[in-house]
Design an enzyme around this catalytic site. Structure first.
Site, PDB file in Angstrom:
ATOM      1  N   THR A  47       1.205  -1.378  -0.226  1.00  0.00           N
ATOM      2  CA  THR A  47       0.120  -0.001  -0.278  1.00  0.00           C
ATOM      3  C   THR A  47       0.766   1.104  -0.005  1.00  0.00           C
ATOM      4  O   THR A  47       0.470   2.365  -1.142  1.00  0.00           O
ATOM      5  CB  THR A  47      -0.768  -0.100   1.163  1.00  0.00           C
ATOM      6  OG1 THR A  47      -2.032  -1.006   1.355  1.00  0.00           O
ATOM      7  CG2 THR A  47      -1.575   1.225   0.939  1.00  0.00           C
ATOM      8  N   ALA A  48       2.116   1.432   0.805  1.00  0.00           N
ATOM      9  CA  ALA A  48       3.101   2.534   1.219  1.00  0.00           C
ATOM     10  C   ALA A  48       3.344   2.419  -0.640  1.00  0.00           C
ATOM     11  O   ALA A  48       3.213   4.229  -0.994  1.00  0.00           O
ATOM     12  CB  ALA A  48       3.977   1.881   1.440  1.00  0.00           C
ATOM     13  N   THR A  49       3.954   1.696  -1.189  1.00  0.00           N
ATOM     14  CA  THR A  49       3.999   1.886  -2.598  1.00  0.00           C
ATOM     15  C   THR A  49       3.419   2.543  -3.657  1.00  0.00           C
ATOM     16  O   THR A  49       3.184   3.640  -4.570  1.00  0.00           O
ATOM     17  CB  THR A  49       5.319   1.066  -3.245  1.00  0.00           C
ATOM     18  OG1 THR A  49       5.867   0.267  -2.242  1.00  0.00           O
ATOM     19  CG2 THR A  49       5.446   0.985  -4.392  1.00  0.00           C
ATOM     20  N   GLY A  50       2.053   1.820  -4.073  1.00  0.00           N
ATOM     21  CA  GLY A  50       1.463   2.069  -4.419  1.00  0.00           C
ATOM     22  C   GLY A  50       0.595   3.866  -4.343  1.00  0.00           C
ATOM     23  O   GLY A  50       0.105   4.368  -4.917  1.00  0.00           O
TER      24      GLY A  50
ATOM     25  N   GLU B 156      -3.401  -3.724  -7.501  1.00  0.00           N
ATOM     26  CA  GLU B 156      -3.260  -4.484  -5.988  1.00  0.00           C
ATOM     27  C   GLU B 156      -2.293  -4.490  -4.983  1.00  0.00           C
ATOM     28  O   GLU B 156      -1.036  -4.560  -5.191  1.00  0.00           O
ATOM     29  CB  GLU B 156      -3.611  -5.568  -6.674  1.00  0.00           C
ATOM     30  CG  GLU B 156      -4.147  -6.990  -6.183  1.00  0.00           C
ATOM     31  CD  GLU B 156      -3.270  -8.001  -5.457  1.00  0.00           C
ATOM     32  OE1 GLU B 156      -2.523  -7.483  -4.291  1.00  0.00           O
ATOM     33  OE2 GLU B 156      -3.092  -8.953  -6.848  1.00  0.00           O
TER      34      GLU B 156
ATOM     35  N   CYS C  99      -0.727 -11.962  -1.117  1.00  0.00           N
ATOM     36  CA  CYS C  99      -1.669 -10.750  -1.321  1.00  0.00           C
ATOM     37  C   CYS C  99      -2.850 -11.344  -0.697  1.00  0.00           C
ATOM     38  O   CYS C  99      -3.659 -11.200   0.698  1.00  0.00           O
ATOM     39  CB  CYS C  99      -1.784  -9.761  -1.972  1.00  0.00           C
ATOM     40  SG  CYS C  99      -0.159  -9.227  -2.933  1.00  0.00           S
TER      41      CYS C  99
END
Length: 469
Positions: A223-226, A243, A277
């Site tokens: 989520t952080a990279t997203g 995703e 995931c």
């Protein structure tokens, strides 16, 4: 079809000029990956821009035919690809692992190629005739993870190619060889420049996400990279399919049969040694059958052999990298110190090479423990007791992620009623993580947005255009 050594040599740079990739099971060298730069990325994008218009002009039938041939090529090299994947990622050849993943690559290529994609008539009332079409985006950037490097790359590239786009792939720095080899095989059936893998570092990924020539980014990862990709893509208003991280909950209702569900519970949680995931990462069990579920699950887990992936007997492998090993080990140790009961595992043998962490079941754990609230992404499953279904649903929905979830019951109608109350992109009944190339898949909350697979996944790789008149 090439031999394993020939395939590895075909993707390797000149000796001594690449980055050595190590086997997470043994620490031995697998091979050297090229160290691509931002300049290499620019060249790949330029080539993709040149190749894309002619590819788009071929139409769906010709593009689908090429993808079906690519699926055949993957199957011809399946054993060589699976061996490389096993050595680089760590997953065993057998079980739902390396051979399974390569087979899934062929399956996803075929479904992407054969899913009908016709213009949709949205209004035709005698006065107005409106049709919805989907046009190619142009060049798509695909950024993939290290846990299912081949399969998730195909999830990204197959629909993109089917819809008439070119693709530039940036693989994980942990598993570039698998993706390079897969693309090499697929490219046997594609025009030059249409699909390129750029094996670079974070600077390459960052540039790909902000590049003006990239019309869409597909990303699977944290989520952080997203969030960083969302920010860097904003100036060019890129389309995104994300995703992101998950911490999937499973709820076992009191009417479930512990013996009957134990095997499926295990694989829902421990597929790819927990590095998935959409794996089951926290299990809520009704107090009436809590002890029985713990006992049956421990029996199944204890019987699963773990070791070097090239050993045909093993079905569990190492964690792919030391950083992930430390995450799992630290979370389990913190749970132990907090008073949780270790039913199985939790005692890695650090005298042996490889990032092996044993299959671990943790019972009598508080729902606020970090092993429950944080995504462990490894072979450690917390099992939480609950008294009422309302309580279980509330706990399952409490986190800010919602990729998948599952409900386990002898009564399918009851299970569906509970499933409808869960905040997750997919809720499975009496199974977990069973993705299907025909069925849309995507996350809720901070597990991302956008859909993959099936006709909805194809639409996500096109630009909608309404022709009214």
């Amino acid at each position: 079809m090439e031999t394993y050594d020939a395939l590895l040599a075909s993707i390797s740079p000149a000796s001594g000029t690449g980055r050595t990739i190590l086997d997470p099971a043994t620490g031995e060298a697998v091979g050297e990956a090229p160290i691509h730069s931002v300049e290499d990325l620019e060249q790949a994008i330029t080539a993709a821009q040149a190749a894309q218009p002619a590819w788009a002009a071929l139409g769906h039938d010709a593009r689908s035919a090429a993808l079906l041939k690519a699926a055949d090529a993957v199957e011809r090299s399946a054993e060589e690809l699976a061996r490389l994947l096993s050595r680089e990622q760590g997953k065993p050849l057998n079980g739902p692992n390396a051979r399974f993943e390569v087979g899934a690559c062929a399956a996803w290529l075929r479904v992407a190629a054969t899913t009908p994609m016709e213009p949709e008539t949205v209004v035709d009332d005698g006065e107005t005739h409106a049709e919805l079409h989907y046009k190619p985006i142009g060049v798509v950037g695909a950024i993939g993870p290290w846990n299912w490097p081949m399969m998730i790359t195909v999830w990204q590239i197959a629909p993109a190619l089917r819809m008439g786009n070119a693709v530039v792939v940036k693989p994980s720095e942990y598993t570039p060889l698998s993706v390079l080899a897969l693309a090499k095989v697929i490219n046997e059936e594609l025009p030059e420049g249409l699909l390129t893998v750029v094996s670079g570092g974070r600077d390459v990924g960052a540039r790909l996400a902000e590049h003006r020539a990239i019309g869409k980014i597909m990303f699977t990862g944290s989520t952080a990279t997203g969030k960083a990709i969302i920010k860097s893509s904003a100036d060019t208003v890129k389309r995104l399919t994300l995703e992101l991280g998950g911490n999937d909950a499973g709820i076992v209702l009191p009417d479930a049969d512990p013996t009957a569900i134990a095997q499926d519970l295990f694989w829902g949680a421990f597929i790819n040694t927990g590095q998935t995931c959409a794996a089951l990462k926290r299990l809520y069990v009704h107090t009436d059958i809590y002890g029985a579920v713990c006992e049956e699950l421990a029996k199944v887990a204890a019987a699963m052999p773990m070791g070097n992936g090239l050993d045909e007997n093993n079905v569990l492998g190492p964690l792919q990298n030391k950083a992930q090993y430390d995450v799992v080990a630290n979370l389990v140790e913190a749970a132990r110190e907090a008073g949780a009961r270790i039913l199985l595992g939790g005692n890695p043998d650090t005298s042996q090479p490889g990032y092996f962490y044993p299959a671990t079941l943790v019972a009598d754990i508080d729902n606020n423990n970090p092993l429950v609230t944080e995504e462990q992404f490894g072979p450690a499953l917390p099992i939480i007791r609950y008294d009422t279904v309302d309580e279980a649903v509330e706990k399952a929905n409490a986190l800010d992620v919602g990729l998948g979830a599952s409900v386990w019951s002898a009564n399918r109608d009851t299970a569906r009623e509970v499933a409808a109350r869960l905040q997750a992109g997919t809720v499975w009944i009496n199974k977990h993580g069973a993705v299907d190339p025909r069925i849309p898949f995507g996350g809720a909350k901070q597990s991302g947005y956008g859909l993959e697979f099936g006709v909805e996944g194809l639409k996500a790789l096109g630009v909608p255009q309404v022709i009214n008149g």
